[in-house]
Scaffold this motif. Structure first.
Motif, short mmCIF file in Angstrom:
data_model
loop_
_atom_site.label_atom_id
_atom_site.label_comp_id
_atom_site.label_asym_id
_atom_site.label_seq_id
_atom_site.Cartn_x
_atom_site.Cartn_y
_atom_site.Cartn_z
N UNK A 2 44.78 44.70 35.93
CA UNK A 2 44.65 43.25 35.81
C UNK A 2 44.19 42.67 37.13
N UNK A 3 43.35 41.64 37.09
CA UNK A 3 42.88 41.05 38.35
C UNK A 3 44.02 40.45 39.16
N UNK A 4 43.90 40.53 40.48
CA UNK A 4 44.87 39.91 41.38
C UNK A 4 44.61 38.41 41.40
N UNK A 5 45.67 37.64 41.23
CA UNK A 5 45.56 36.17 41.18
C UNK A 5 45.67 35.61 42.60
N UNK A 6 44.60 34.94 43.03
CA UNK A 6 44.50 34.49 44.42
C UNK A 6 44.69 32.98 44.52
N UNK A 7 45.55 32.59 45.45
CA UNK A 7 45.65 31.19 45.84
C UNK A 7 44.96 31.03 47.18
N UNK A 8 43.95 30.17 47.25
CA UNK A 8 43.12 30.09 48.45
C UNK A 8 43.44 28.83 49.25
N UNK A 35 35.57 41.58 39.15
CA UNK A 35 36.65 41.58 38.17
C UNK A 35 38.01 41.90 38.77
N UNK A 36 38.05 42.27 40.04
CA UNK A 36 39.31 42.66 40.67
C UNK A 36 40.19 41.47 41.05
N UNK A 37 39.58 40.29 41.15
CA UNK A 37 40.31 39.10 41.59
C UNK A 37 39.95 37.91 40.72
N UNK A 38 40.88 36.96 40.64
CA UNK A 38 40.58 35.67 40.02
C UNK A 38 41.29 34.59 40.83
N UNK A 76 53.99 30.63 40.41
CA UNK A 76 54.16 31.98 39.85
C UNK A 76 52.86 32.62 39.39
N UNK A 77 51.80 31.81 39.31
CA UNK A 77 50.50 32.33 38.88
C UNK A 77 49.64 32.74 40.07
N UNK A 78 50.27 32.95 41.22
CA UNK A 78 49.59 33.40 42.43
C UNK A 78 50.23 34.70 42.91
N UNK A 79 49.41 35.77 43.02
CA UNK A 79 49.89 37.05 43.53
C UNK A 79 49.65 37.19 45.03
N UNK A 335 41.10 46.87 49.39
CA UNK A 335 42.47 46.41 49.16
C UNK A 335 42.98 46.81 47.78
N UNK A 336 42.07 46.97 46.82
CA UNK A 336 42.48 47.39 45.47
C UNK A 336 42.18 48.87 45.23
N UNK A 337 41.88 49.61 46.32
CA UNK A 337 41.72 51.05 46.20
C UNK A 337 40.32 51.52 45.89
#
Length: 372
Positions: A2-8, A35-38, A76-79, A335-337
């Motif tokens: 699943x994509x990592x949820x980013x707060x910018x 597709x790795x981040x949103x 909670x919607x930010x990883x 960062x996602x391998x």
């Protein structure tokens, strides 16, 4: 995955290459297409500013907006929280995310000084979060290839390395948006940013300094602040340095010398780096001293070559001019391998902060200093 949820934090609105924030030039375009981040949240100085940035950068999806870092960290919607703002603000904006147990990205320098950097690193460790720092010169193809050749022994024993660069800032005048670079206590200056990125690349390739001796100078202690039209608004004091020389012995053997100056090179040599070994030498050259942004060419000359002919080594680069997403994108992938899975952490950044602290100490004391 699943994509990592980013707060910018820090993707301010604006148009034009030299108006848009670094986040808008180097991070947002990559994050919205992989597709790795949103991107799920945005925080600026106000909620309205965050909303304008989303529209300006055409970021897709349902995105929450905030005007303070605590609210973003509580979402909670930010990883992962990404911080791309002026260095003096890093510590204050990172702490809520770390306290909330979020993974974090932050631009280099990690903090305004070593003490803040160590405190943030200890906090991140206590919360068991993953960290990534924007020392993206390590992702540049020429630098990675140079590291590979050094580590494989292709150059033989490393005898010396010499780097000279021009940092592109601290001429006789400066725009208003860069005025915060002038006080040395802000931790954002020629030594920490262009020279810091470049020396990090040097140490990534040939290893850390075992000891070093440094000379710093503030040759232009007063600078004119100008508006976008070049009109002089005021003259202010500058305490940050605009010239730096660092020399020393390397842990892995050999000696190193680095010289950085403000502005641009009058001779057109704004970045030149040689690595000399018993079997050959590498030359990396670039159009700007910000090696983390502009890809240097990579050339080699073999020992015993009677003509001393430099042979260019082809490496992967972006097909787009001024594509600042190339190196940063590789860091996000790592960062996602993906790629080689190597990225720069808070712990890595603290080592570089310790080196910069040693540079300042050596300049003050006139003695050799160590940091590892």
């Amino acid at each position: 995955m699943a994509p990592i949820k980013v707060g910018f934090i820090g993707a301010s609105a604006g148009s034009g290459l030299f108006v848009r924030s670094w986040a808008a030039k180097a991070h947002i375009p990559y994050l919205v297409q992989t597709p790795n981040y949103t991107i799920t949240a945005m925080q600026n100085s106000s909620q309205a500013s965050a909303e304008r940035a989303i529209q300006d950068h055409k970021i897709p999806g349902e995105i929450a907006t905030y005007g303070d870092p605590e609210s973003l960290a509580a979402d909670p919607n930010v990883d992962l929280v990404a911080v791309s703002v002026k260095v003096p603000l890093h510590s204050r904006l990172l702490r809520p995310a770390l306290e909330a147990g979020k993974d974090v990205f932050v631009e280099w320098p990690l903090a305004a000084n070593l003490k803040e950097a160590e405190e943030l690193t200890a906090l991140a460790k206590s919360k068991s979060v993953k960290t990534i720092v924007g020392l993206q010169a390590r992702q540049d193809s020429s630098i990675r290839k140079a590291r590979e050749m050094v580590q494989s022994g292709e150059l033989g024993q490393i005898i010396s390395t010499t780097m000279k660069g021009a940092g592109g800032i601290f001429n006789a005048s400066l725009g208003t948006s860069y005025e915060y670079l002038l006080p040395i206590e802000n931790g954002a200056n020629m030594v920490t940013i262009p020279a810091g990125h470049a020396i990090d690349a040097l140490c990534y390739v040939v290893g850390e300094f075992r000891d070093l001796q440094a000379t710093l100078a503030n040759n232009i202690p007063k600078i004119q602040i100008v508006d976008g039209e070049g009109n002089i608004l005021r003259t202010v004091d500058k305490t940050s340095h605009d010239w730096m020389s660092v020399s020393g012995n390397l842990v892995n053997g050999g000696v190193a010398n680095v010289v950085y100056e403000g502005g641009s090179s009058l001779t057109g040599k704004s970045f030149c780096w040689e690595i000399v070994g018993t079997k050959g030498a590498l030359v990396l050259e670039g159009p700007h001293g910000h090696v983390q942004m502009f890809h240097p060419t990579l050339k080699i000359v073999r020992a015993g070559d009677k003509e001393a002919k430099l042979e260019e080594i082809k490496v992967e680069i972006s097909s787009k001019p001024m594509d600042f997403t190339f190196n940063t994108g590789k860091a996000w992938d790592a960062f996602v391998g993906q790629g080689d899975g190597s990225w720069t952490t808070f712990e890595d950044a603290v080592v570089r902060h310790k080196m910069i602290d040693a540079i300042y100490r050596s300049n003050e004391s006139g003695r050799r200093e160590s940091y590892i």
